[in-house]
Motif scaffolding. Structure first.
Motif, mmCIF file in Angstrom:
data_model
loop_
_atom_site.group_PDB
_atom_site.id
_atom_site.type_symbol
_atom_site.label_atom_id
_atom_site.label_comp_id
_atom_site.label_asym_id
_atom_site.label_seq_id
_atom_site.Cartn_x
_atom_site.Cartn_y
_atom_site.Cartn_z
ATOM 1 N N TRP A 227 0.811 -1.206 0.000
ATOM 2 C CA TRP A 227 0.000 0.000 0.000
ATOM 3 C C TRP A 227 0.852 1.266 0.000
ATOM 4 N N ASP A 228 2.005 1.219 0.733
ATOM 5 C CA ASP A 228 2.846 2.405 0.760
ATOM 6 C C ASP A 228 3.498 2.677 -0.584
ATOM 7 N N GLY A 229 3.844 1.621 -1.325
ATOM 8 C CA GLY A 229 4.388 1.817 -2.662
ATOM 9 C C GLY A 229 3.360 2.412 -3.614
ATOM 10 N N LEU A 230 2.146 1.898 -3.566
ATOM 11 C CA LEU A 230 1.082 2.451 -4.407
ATOM 12 C C LEU A 230 0.773 3.897 -4.021
ATOM 13 N N LEU A 231 0.869 4.199 -2.711
ATOM 14 C CA LEU A 231 0.641 5.573 -2.275
ATOM 15 C C LEU A 231 1.704 6.513 -2.840
ATOM 16 N N MET A 232 2.967 6.048 -2.829
ATOM 17 C CA MET A 232 4.036 6.877 -3.403
ATOM 18 C C MET A 232 3.809 7.134 -4.885
ATOM 19 N N LEU A 233 3.408 6.096 -5.605
ATOM 20 C CA LEU A 233 3.148 6.280 -7.039
ATOM 21 C C LEU A 233 1.980 7.241 -7.266
ATOM 22 N N THR A 234 0.974 7.172 -6.402
ATOM 23 C CA THR A 234 -0.168 8.078 -6.532
ATOM 24 C C THR A 234 0.241 9.520 -6.250
ATOM 25 N N VAL A 235 1.036 9.714 -5.195
ATOM 26 C CA VAL A 235 1.506 11.063 -4.869
ATOM 27 C C VAL A 235 2.364 11.617 -6.004
ATOM 28 N N GLY A 236 3.246 10.775 -6.562
ATOM 29 C CA GLY A 236 4.063 11.210 -7.688
ATOM 30 C C GLY A 236 3.214 11.615 -8.884
#
Length: 456
Positions: free
Chosen positions: A54-63
């Protein structure tokens, strides 16, 4: 003349839009590398632990959100937009488990570098390049200082693509600057040529007036003792011709001095490029009836010798013609295959020779453009003298007619309009040229008439 065609689709997409598209393509390519596609036994790149959490997907979303924000700012605040894109690149690269920022995550930055280098000042373009390259160096330095593996060769490849994008943008920017300087120089040359032509015509007018003064003075001297009434009439004509010539010279020299002073103090954009109206104050407004469309130079051209099409004298016209020669001009134009209807509104009024000649030259140039470039089979010339203080001339056509070929088809430079605009500006008048709402092209000149003039 038809309306200006819309820009191609790829030209209508803004640089920010292309940056967003590049980011989306990079993300799609990143995902494609991490899944097994048909024909492969395993993915090219192992997804990594954080990428699927989930944290990886969150980073991609923020980017992605930062990239969209930066893309929206690229046209208005390019430096802030580049900062958003660079931060988004670092954030999106973190969950990928890579040793250097991948090229796919740098595509949006490459687009931004191209756009900044193409349209922004040189110093700002250099800052953008150093910032983008510095991020790559800093990313590698952090990994090396932390004792992690660093993908130096991969970072070099990404840096090289960024440099190439920047160089392409600078090349386009310099090409556009050169084209703008060339257009400005050519416009200035056209204005100078028209001024020289006006000066030659004024010289001829003055020489003609001085000749009349000399003849009348000689006649008055011979009959002053025997025919005082005839001598008085000759002296009256001498006074009239002298005052008229002096007024014309004052208008000409005063206008040229005013134009030169305004050009040095506050150079304005060439109205030929904006489709504007030149007024005696030097301001530019949209031409009436063009619905905001810019004046197109297509079809209003200059001959290869550098002189406008109307510069070459038409056989059959007087050496110093005026509006009285419009019927003869219409007859000669009709022989070329274009019917010219001359309409006069208002009662005839006295017109100074320089204004009369300039009005005729504007009509002559406009009619010549219709014959050579519009593809129309007829045009209308209107001379409006209803206002005793303004002489208005209008030349308009209805656009190309099927089966009626242009004499000289193809794109033009628009310097014929520049010459007409300069001639009107010298007389402190107003000039407009542009497409008509219903099709075709219209040229209008409004020339102020001084009070107390005598007939030509």
């Amino acid at each position: 003349m038809s309306a200006t065609p819309s820009a191609p689709f790829f030209k209508r997409v803004t640089p920010g839009g292309w940056a967003a598209v590049a980011w989306g393509a990079g993300m799609a390519f990143t995902a494609l590398l991490r899944i097994r596609v048909p024909g492969q036994a395993e993915p090219d790149v192992f997804p990594g632990v954080v990428f699927l959490r989930w944290d990886g997907l969150l980073m991609l979303t923020v980017g992605t959100l930062l990239t969209l924000r930066g893309s929206a700012l690229l046209a208005r605040r390019p430096t802030a937009a580049l900062n958003h894109l660079l931060v988004a690149t670092v954030i999106a690269s973190t969950p990928l488990g890579v040793t250097a920022i991948p090229l796919a995550q740098y595509l949006a930055v490459d687009v931004a570098l191209y756009a900044i280098a193409a349209v922004r000042p040189r110093r700002e373009a250099w800052r953008a390049l150093l910032l983008a390259q510095g991020l790559l160096v800093g990313y590698l330095a952090v990994r090396l200082l932390a004792g992690w593996n660093a993908g130096t060769t991969g970072a070099l490849a990404v840096a090289l693509t960024a440099l190439v994008a920047w160089l392409l943008g600078r090349s386009e920017g310099q090409a556009r600057e050169y084209a703008e300087r060339s257009r400005a120089q050519a416009t200035e040359q056209a204005v100078t040529t028209e001024r020289l032509r006006i000066a030659r015509e004024m010289h001829d007018t003055v020489a003609h007036s001085i000749g009349i003064v000399a003849l009348q003075a000689g006649a008055a001297r011979r009959v002053i003792a025997t025919q005082p009434e005839a001598a008085r009439q000759a002296l009256t004509e001498i006074e009239t011709a002298s005052r008229e010539t002096l007024a014309g010279l004052r208008r000409m020299v005063g206008a040229l001095r005013t134009t030169d002073t305004e050009a040095v103090a506050a150079p304005d954009p060439d109205p030929a490029a904006t489709g504007g109206t030149t007024t005696s104050t030097g301001r530019t407004t949209k031409p009436t009836g063009t619905t905001g469309r810019t004046e197109t130079p297509t079809g209003r051209t200059e001959t290869p010798t550098g002189r406008t099409a109307a510069s070459a004298e038409i056989p059959g016209l007087p050496e110093m013609p005026g509006l009285a020669a419009l019927d003869r001009l219409a007859e000669l134009t009709g022989n070329a295959g274009v019917r010219v209807a001359v309409r006069r509104a208002g009662a005839p009024c006295p017109i100074p020779p320089d204004i009369d000649l300039s009005a005729f030259r504007i009509v002559q140039e406009s009619v010549t453009n219709v014959v050579r470039h519009s593809g129309a089979d007829s045009c209308t010339v209107t001379v409006d003298r209803r206002d005793p203080e303004i002489l208005a001339v209008t030349v308009e056509d209805r656009g190309p007619v099927p089966g009626h070929a242009r004499v000289s088809p193809g794109p033009g430079s628009g310097y014929g309009l520049t010459g007409m605009r300069e001639r009107v500006a010298v007389l402190h008048g107003e000039f407009s040229a542009g497409p008509r709402p219903g099709g075709g092209f219209r040229v209008t000149a409004r020339l102020p008439l001084p009070t107390g003039v005598t007939p030509r």
